[in-house]
Design an enzyme around this catalytic site. Sequence first.
Site, PDB file in Angstrom:
ATOM      1  N   LYS A  11      20.190  45.592  25.906  1.00 39.08           N
ATOM      2  CA  LYS A  11      21.024  45.884  24.733  1.00 39.08           C
ATOM      3  C   LYS A  11      21.627  47.299  24.785  1.00 39.08           C
ATOM      4  O   LYS A  11      21.195  48.148  25.579  1.00 39.08           O
ATOM      5  CB  LYS A  11      20.178  45.704  23.469  1.00 39.08           C
ATOM      6  CG  LYS A  11      19.751  44.245  23.216  1.00 39.08           C
ATOM      7  CD  LYS A  11      18.954  44.106  21.920  1.00 39.08           C
ATOM      8  CE  LYS A  11      18.579  42.651  21.647  1.00 39.08           C
ATOM      9  NZ  LYS A  11      17.807  42.494  20.383  1.00 39.08           N
ATOM     10  N   TYR A  51      24.676  35.206  18.255  1.00 36.81           N
ATOM     11  CA  TYR A  51      23.549  35.312  17.322  1.00 36.81           C
ATOM     12  C   TYR A  51      23.778  34.480  16.046  1.00 36.81           C
ATOM     13  O   TYR A  51      23.182  34.782  15.006  1.00 36.81           O
ATOM     14  CB  TYR A  51      23.291  36.777  16.964  1.00 36.81           C
ATOM     15  CG  TYR A  51      22.374  37.510  17.931  1.00 36.81           C
ATOM     16  CD1 TYR A  51      21.060  37.090  18.150  1.00 36.81           C
ATOM     17  CD2 TYR A  51      22.804  38.652  18.615  1.00 36.81           C
ATOM     18  CE1 TYR A  51      20.208  37.764  19.015  1.00 36.81           C
ATOM     19  CE2 TYR A  51      21.950  39.335  19.483  1.00 36.81           C
ATOM     20  CZ  TYR A  51      20.654  38.880  19.675  1.00 36.81           C
ATOM     21  OH  TYR A  51      19.799  39.546  20.535  1.00 36.81           O
ATOM     22  N   PHE A  59      20.122  41.131   8.321  1.00 34.85           N
ATOM     23  CA  PHE A  59      20.452  42.077   9.384  1.00 34.85           C
ATOM     24  C   PHE A  59      21.587  41.601  10.288  1.00 34.85           C
ATOM     25  O   PHE A  59      21.932  42.275  11.263  1.00 34.85           O
ATOM     26  CB  PHE A  59      19.201  42.382  10.220  1.00 34.85           C
ATOM     27  CG  PHE A  59      18.536  41.163  10.834  1.00 34.85           C
ATOM     28  CD1 PHE A  59      19.048  40.563  11.970  1.00 34.85           C
ATOM     29  CD2 PHE A  59      17.389  40.628  10.264  1.00 34.85           C
ATOM     30  CE1 PHE A  59      18.448  39.441  12.536  1.00 34.85           C
ATOM     31  CE2 PHE A  59      16.775  39.509  10.824  1.00 34.85           C
ATOM     32  CZ  PHE A  59      17.309  38.920  11.968  1.00 34.85           C
ATOM     33  N   ARG A  87       9.325  36.864  27.431  1.00 33.06           N
ATOM     34  CA  ARG A  87       8.991  37.288  26.059  1.00 33.06           C
ATOM     35  C   ARG A  87       7.739  38.194  26.071  1.00 33.06           C
ATOM     36  O   ARG A  87       7.642  39.127  25.281  1.00 33.06           O
ATOM     37  CB  ARG A  87       8.749  36.075  25.155  1.00 33.06           C
ATOM     38  CG  ARG A  87       9.910  35.088  25.065  1.00 33.06           C
ATOM     39  CD  ARG A  87      10.993  35.463  24.122  1.00 33.06           C
ATOM     40  NE  ARG A  87      10.559  35.617  22.765  1.00 33.06           N
ATOM     41  CZ  ARG A  87      11.379  35.925  21.758  1.00 33.06           C
ATOM     42  NH1 ARG A  87      12.675  36.095  21.971  1.00 33.06           N
ATOM     43  NH2 ARG A  87      10.924  36.065  20.540  1.00 33.06           N
ATOM     44  N   THR A  93       9.213  41.932  18.595  1.00 35.78           N
ATOM     45  CA  THR A  93      10.534  42.365  18.115  1.00 35.78           C
ATOM     46  C   THR A  93      10.503  43.802  17.601  1.00 35.78           C
ATOM     47  O   THR A  93      11.375  44.608  17.916  1.00 35.78           O
ATOM     48  CB  THR A  93      11.007  41.424  16.973  1.00 35.78           C
ATOM     49  OG1 THR A  93      10.885  40.076  17.419  1.00 35.78           O
ATOM     50  CG2 THR A  93      12.442  41.717  16.582  1.00 35.78           C
ATOM     51  N   ARG A 104       9.596  46.821  25.002  1.00 34.27           N
ATOM     52  CA  ARG A 104       9.886  47.334  23.655  1.00 34.27           C
ATOM     53  C   ARG A 104       8.919  48.447  23.252  1.00 34.27           C
ATOM     54  O   ARG A 104       9.330  49.395  22.574  1.00 34.27           O
ATOM     55  CB  ARG A 104       9.909  46.179  22.654  1.00 34.27           C
ATOM     56  CG  ARG A 104      11.207  45.362  22.768  1.00 34.27           C
ATOM     57  CD  ARG A 104      11.141  44.050  22.063  1.00 34.27           C
ATOM     58  NE  ARG A 104      12.441  43.410  21.901  1.00 34.27           N
ATOM     59  CZ  ARG A 104      12.607  42.163  21.493  1.00 34.27           C
ATOM     60  NH1 ARG A 104      11.551  41.410  21.201  1.00 34.27           N
ATOM     61  NH2 ARG A 104      13.814  41.656  21.364  1.00 34.27           N
ATOM     62  N   ASN A 114      16.269  47.302  19.845  1.00 29.26           N
ATOM     63  CA  ASN A 114      15.007  47.064  20.550  1.00 29.26           C
ATOM     64  C   ASN A 114      15.173  46.687  22.016  1.00 29.26           C
ATOM     65  O   ASN A 114      14.356  45.984  22.581  1.00 29.26           O
ATOM     66  CB  ASN A 114      14.168  46.038  19.774  1.00 29.26           C
ATOM     67  CG  ASN A 114      14.880  44.721  19.605  1.00 29.26           C
ATOM     68  OD1 ASN A 114      15.987  44.538  20.113  1.00 29.26           O
ATOM     69  ND2 ASN A 114      14.259  43.780  18.922  1.00 29.26           N
ATOM     70  N   HIS A 117      17.032  41.410  24.770  1.00 27.75           N
ATOM     71  CA  HIS A 117      17.001  40.064  24.181  1.00 27.75           C
ATOM     72  C   HIS A 117      16.440  39.116  25.225  1.00 27.75           C
ATOM     73  O   HIS A 117      16.732  39.267  26.413  1.00 27.75           O
ATOM     74  CB  HIS A 117      18.422  39.591  23.809  1.00 27.75           C
ATOM     75  CG  HIS A 117      18.498  38.098  23.605  1.00 27.75           C
ATOM     76  ND1 HIS A 117      18.177  37.506  22.408  1.00 27.75           N
ATOM     77  CD2 HIS A 117      18.764  37.082  24.470  1.00 27.75           C
ATOM     78  CE1 HIS A 117      18.281  36.182  22.548  1.00 27.75           C
ATOM     79  NE2 HIS A 117      18.641  35.909  23.781  1.00 27.75           N
ATOM     80  N   GLU A 128      22.270  29.629  26.176  1.00 28.40           N
ATOM     81  CA  GLU A 128      22.600  31.058  26.293  1.00 28.40           C
ATOM     82  C   GLU A 128      23.058  31.413  27.705  1.00 28.40           C
ATOM     83  O   GLU A 128      23.961  32.240  27.879  1.00 28.40           O
ATOM     84  CB  GLU A 128      21.387  31.903  25.883  1.00 28.40           C
ATOM     85  CG  GLU A 128      21.102  31.808  24.381  1.00 28.40           C
ATOM     86  CD  GLU A 128      19.888  32.604  23.938  1.00 28.40           C
ATOM     87  OE1 GLU A 128      19.574  32.576  22.738  1.00 28.40           O
ATOM     88  OE2 GLU A 128      19.245  33.250  24.787  1.00 28.40           O
TER      89      GLU A 128
HETATM   90  P1  RTP Z   1      16.036  38.595  20.481  1.00 31.16           P
HETATM   91  O1  RTP Z   1      16.535  37.287  19.898  1.00 31.16           O
HETATM   92  O2  RTP Z   1      17.099  39.672  20.483  1.00 31.16           O
HETATM   93  O3  RTP Z   1      15.418  38.395  21.838  1.00 31.16           O
HETATM   94  O4  RTP Z   1      14.862  39.180  19.571  1.00 31.16           O
HETATM   95  P2  RTP Z   1      13.634  38.401  18.940  1.00 31.16           P
HETATM   96  O5  RTP Z   1      13.671  36.962  19.314  1.00 31.16           O
HETATM   97  O6  RTP Z   1      12.399  39.180  19.263  1.00 31.16           O
HETATM   98  O7  RTP Z   1      13.913  38.581  17.380  1.00 31.16           O
HETATM   99  P3  RTP Z   1      14.824  37.689  16.414  1.00 31.16           P
HETATM  100  O8  RTP Z   1      14.010  37.376  15.210  1.00 31.16           O
HETATM  101  O9  RTP Z   1      15.463  36.552  17.170  1.00 31.16           O
HETATM  102  O10 RTP Z   1      15.946  38.733  15.969  1.00 31.16           O
HETATM  103  C1  RTP Z   1      17.081  38.962  16.760  1.00 31.16           C
HETATM  104  C2  RTP Z   1      17.391  40.416  16.794  1.00 31.16           C
HETATM  105  O11 RTP Z   1      17.870  40.834  15.514  1.00 31.16           O
HETATM  106  C3  RTP Z   1      17.507  42.188  15.313  1.00 31.16           C
HETATM  107  N1  RTP Z   1      16.664  42.296  14.107  1.00 31.16           N
HETATM  108  N2  RTP Z   1      16.807  43.250  13.239  1.00 31.16           N
HETATM  109  N3  RTP Z   1      16.529  44.932  10.983  1.00 31.16           N
HETATM  110  C4  RTP Z   1      15.695  43.902  11.136  1.00 31.16           C
HETATM  111  O12 RTP Z   1      14.802  43.673  10.356  1.00 31.16           O
HETATM  112  C5  RTP Z   1      15.887  43.050  12.286  1.00 31.16           C
HETATM  113  N4  RTP Z   1      15.176  41.963  12.569  1.00 31.16           N
HETATM  114  C6  RTP Z   1      15.676  41.493  13.728  1.00 31.16           C
HETATM  115  C7  RTP Z   1      16.733  42.659  16.521  1.00 31.16           C
HETATM  116  O13 RTP Z   1      17.665  43.248  17.438  1.00 31.16           O
HETATM  117  C8  RTP Z   1      16.209  41.352  17.052  1.00 31.16           C
HETATM  118  O14 RTP Z   1      15.861  41.464  18.411  1.00 31.16           O
HETATM  119 MG    MG Z   2      15.391  35.747  19.103  1.00 34.91          MG
END
Ligand code: RTP
Ligand code: MG
Length: 140
Positions: A11, A51, A59, A87, A93, A104, A114, A117, A128
């Site tokens: 990212k 996304y 967010f 993962r 996250t 991370r 973070n 992805h 994807e």
């Molecule tokens: P990713 O999809 O990017 O691999 O991350 P992830 O599965 O660990 O988390 P996900 O719940 O899918 O959230 C996607 C991305 O959104 C951003 N985020 N910001 N401000 C917040 O509370 C918040 N929560 C999520 C993060 O960039 C997260 O990786």
């Molecule tokens: Mg995700």
Amino acid sequence: MAIERTLSIIKPDATRRNLTGKINAKFEDAGLRIIAQKRIQLTKAQAGVFYAVHKERPFYDELCEFMASEPVVVQVLEGENAITKNREVMGATNPADAAEGTIRAEFAESVGENSVHGSDAPDTAKDEIGFFFSQLEIVG
Ligand code: RTP
Ligand code: MG
């Protein structure tokens, strides 16, 4: 164990801090092979499509803005249980919850910024990978 492919994105917070090589070393040390890779800059609209699953989340706008703010490195990683393994290497996250040694935990700046992805399931990995790469660009 099954050989899988997963989509990874380094990212903008990480490309800005010149961390691509350090992050790639984490993948390779875990047995994941980088079988496709390119540096691109997304538009906010393209980030929004990628996304879209999060479009109702508070967010979402901030996330799309961030993902388009600077270049990203998109990659296909291949290996045994690559989706789950990636993962694990990424960590939780929120970097405050991420296990020691994960990408991370070491590099992420916040829950939003973070560093990486990773696809979360076989069907999303397939979609994807197809979003970013043609078959000719993936050399396994
Ligand atoms: P990713 O999809 O990017 O691999 O991350 P992830 O599965 O660990 O988390 P996900 O719940 O899918 O959230 C996607 C991305 O959104 C951003 N985020 N910001 N401000 C917040 O509370 C918040 N929560 C999520 C993060 O960039 C997260 O990786
Ligand atoms: Mg995700």
